[in-house]
Motif scaffolding. Structure first.
Motif, PDB file in Angstrom:
ATOM      1  N   ILE A 189       0.831  -1.196   0.000  1.00 36.40           N
ATOM      2  CA  ILE A 189       0.000   0.000   0.000  1.00 36.40           C
ATOM      3  C   ILE A 189       0.871   1.253   0.000  1.00 36.40           C
ATOM      4  N   THR A 190       0.288   2.347  -0.437  1.00 35.38           N
ATOM      5  CA  THR A 190       0.965   3.637  -0.407  1.00 35.38           C
ATOM      6  C   THR A 190       0.653   4.354   0.901  1.00 35.38           C
ATOM      7  N   GLY A 191       1.389   5.436   1.168  1.00 38.29           N
ATOM      8  CA  GLY A 191       1.109   6.222   2.359  1.00 38.29           C
ATOM      9  C   GLY A 191      -0.290   6.806   2.341  1.00 38.29           C
ATOM     10  N   ALA A 192      -0.745   7.223   1.149  1.00 40.49           N
ATOM     11  CA  ALA A 192      -2.088   7.793   1.030  1.00 40.49           C
ATOM     12  C   ALA A 192      -3.149   6.752   1.372  1.00 40.49           C
ATOM     13  N   GLN A 193      -2.951   5.521   0.923  1.00 44.07           N
ATOM     14  CA  GLN A 193      -3.914   4.466   1.248  1.00 44.07           C
ATOM     15  C   GLN A 193      -3.935   4.182   2.748  1.00 44.07           C
ATOM     16  N   LEU A 231      -5.835   7.077   4.392  1.00 40.42           N
ATOM     17  CA  LEU A 231      -7.252   7.078   4.054  1.00 40.42           C
ATOM     18  C   LEU A 231      -8.004   5.965   4.777  1.00 40.42           C
ATOM     19  N   ARG A 232      -7.444   4.746   4.784  1.00 43.22           N
ATOM     20  CA  ARG A 232      -8.171   3.630   5.406  1.00 43.22           C
ATOM     21  C   ARG A 232      -8.335   3.839   6.904  1.00 43.22           C
ATOM     22  N   ASN A 233      -7.426   4.582   7.517  1.00 41.31           N
ATOM     23  CA  ASN A 233      -7.540   4.813   8.955  1.00 41.31           C
ATOM     24  C   ASN A 233      -8.355   6.059   9.291  1.00 41.31           C
ATOM     25  N   LEU A 234      -8.432   7.007   8.368  1.00 37.14           N
ATOM     26  CA  LEU A 234      -9.355   8.122   8.574  1.00 37.14           C
ATOM     27  C   LEU A 234     -10.795   7.629   8.527  1.00 37.14           C
ATOM     28  N   VAL A 235     -11.086   6.800   7.534  1.00 34.85           N
ATOM     29  CA  VAL A 235     -12.423   6.222   7.442  1.00 34.85           C
ATOM     30  C   VAL A 235     -12.649   5.243   8.599  1.00 34.85           C
ATOM     31  N   ALA A 285     -12.759   2.067   1.016  1.00 41.34           N
ATOM     32  CA  ALA A 285     -12.443   3.424   0.570  1.00 41.34           C
ATOM     33  C   ALA A 285     -11.035   3.515  -0.018  1.00 41.34           C
ATOM     34  N   ALA A 286     -10.090   2.777   0.573  1.00 41.06           N
ATOM     35  CA  ALA A 286      -8.692   2.888   0.145  1.00 41.06           C
ATOM     36  C   ALA A 286      -8.290   1.823  -0.863  1.00 41.06           C
ATOM     37  N   GLY A 287      -9.172   0.868  -1.143  1.00 38.04           N
ATOM     38  CA  GLY A 287      -8.828  -0.201  -2.082  1.00 38.04           C
ATOM     39  C   GLY A 287      -7.781  -1.144  -1.509  1.00 38.04           C
TER      40      GLY A 287
END
Length: 263
Positions: free
Chosen positions: A114-118, A121-125, A165-167
């Protein structure tokens, strides 16, 4: 683009996802089910709780017990609660301390890191499905965990809302240590090495395909080796302009040597 499919529905709860690369190499990832992930969650929850307590006590001591320490305590609480999982998964390649202890890792739906953005995102959601614990409202955390559990049970890859959300998805990591490195020193392989760079960069899919092939080739007859190695060797031969008529088995072994051994 890699495509994914699942085994039959009679698999156990921790089932397996199959990923097929453009080179027709099939990888299998054991998916982590809700129960295994819950124990990893409990470990991470204990770590977050301990970190909040230690940070709070430290700030109280530094502020000499005055009310000026209340504000920094809330800031520390917010940073630890919201940042721990996202930071760990971004920096440690999809693992928190809890996931590492249970042998789990977050990967993308294509099976790559995974990327940093993923991770963020997965932890914000995750605030919507209980992954981010609300230490002040444990009742709310329990209710949101039910949301996350429902999401996992309704999706084929056990994905909670943050994963959707993050795939991403969570798999059971299959560790491959360098202690099991195989040196292929057959004359044909050694003769081909000068045609390759001293260090060949390979993504996770190619590296795994090379490793899986070399680790199992000794059990296969020569004709079967060629058949299996051909799909992987053909695009590599074209990319690096290797001599024609080199057996596919030799090409794959030479690339394995360069990727894992170098030299």
């Amino acid at each position: 683009m890699a495509t994914a499919s699942l085994k039959r529905s009679d698999d156990p709860l921790d089932t397996t996802v199959r990923l097929v690369t453009p080179e027709r190499i099939v990888f299998q990832y054991p998916l982590a089910g809700p129960f295994r992930r819950y124990f990893a969650y409990l470990i991470d929850f204990a770590i977050v709780l301990a970190a909040v307590v230690i940070a709070s006590l430290t700030l109280i001591v530094l502020s000499l017990g005055s009310q000026s320490g209340v504000g920094p305590i809330f800031v520390a609480y917010f940073v630890i609660m919201w940042g721990y999982r996202g930071f760990c998964e971004a920096v440690f390649n999809g693992q928190t301390l809890g996931k590492r202890a249970l042998g789990l890792r977050v990967v993308s739906e294509r099976g790559v890191p995974i990327t940093g953005a993923q991770a963020v995102l997965r932890n914000l959601v995750g605030s919507l499905d209980g992954t981010v614990p609300y230490l002040i409202r444990p009742d709310l955390t329990s209710l949101l965990l039910l949301t996350g559990l429902t999401s996992m049970l309704l999706t084929r890859k056990f994905q909670r809302l943050g994963d959707l959300a993050a795939g991403t998805m969570v798999v059971v990591e299959q560790r491959r240590g360098r202690a099991g490195l195989i040196r292929v020193e057959e004359p044909a392989v050694v003769a081909l090495l000068p045609w390759l760079p001293l260090r060949v960069e390979a993504g996770p899919e190619l590296a795994r395909a090379l490793s899986d092939y070399v680790n199992h080739r000794a059990r296969l007859p020569r004709a079967r080796r060629e058949e299996m190695a051909l799909h992987l060797a053909r695009p590599l031969s074209v990319r690096y302009r290797l001599p024609e008529n080199v057996p596919a088995d030799v090409v794959v072994c030479a690339f394995y040597h360069r990727v894992f051994v170098g030299e």
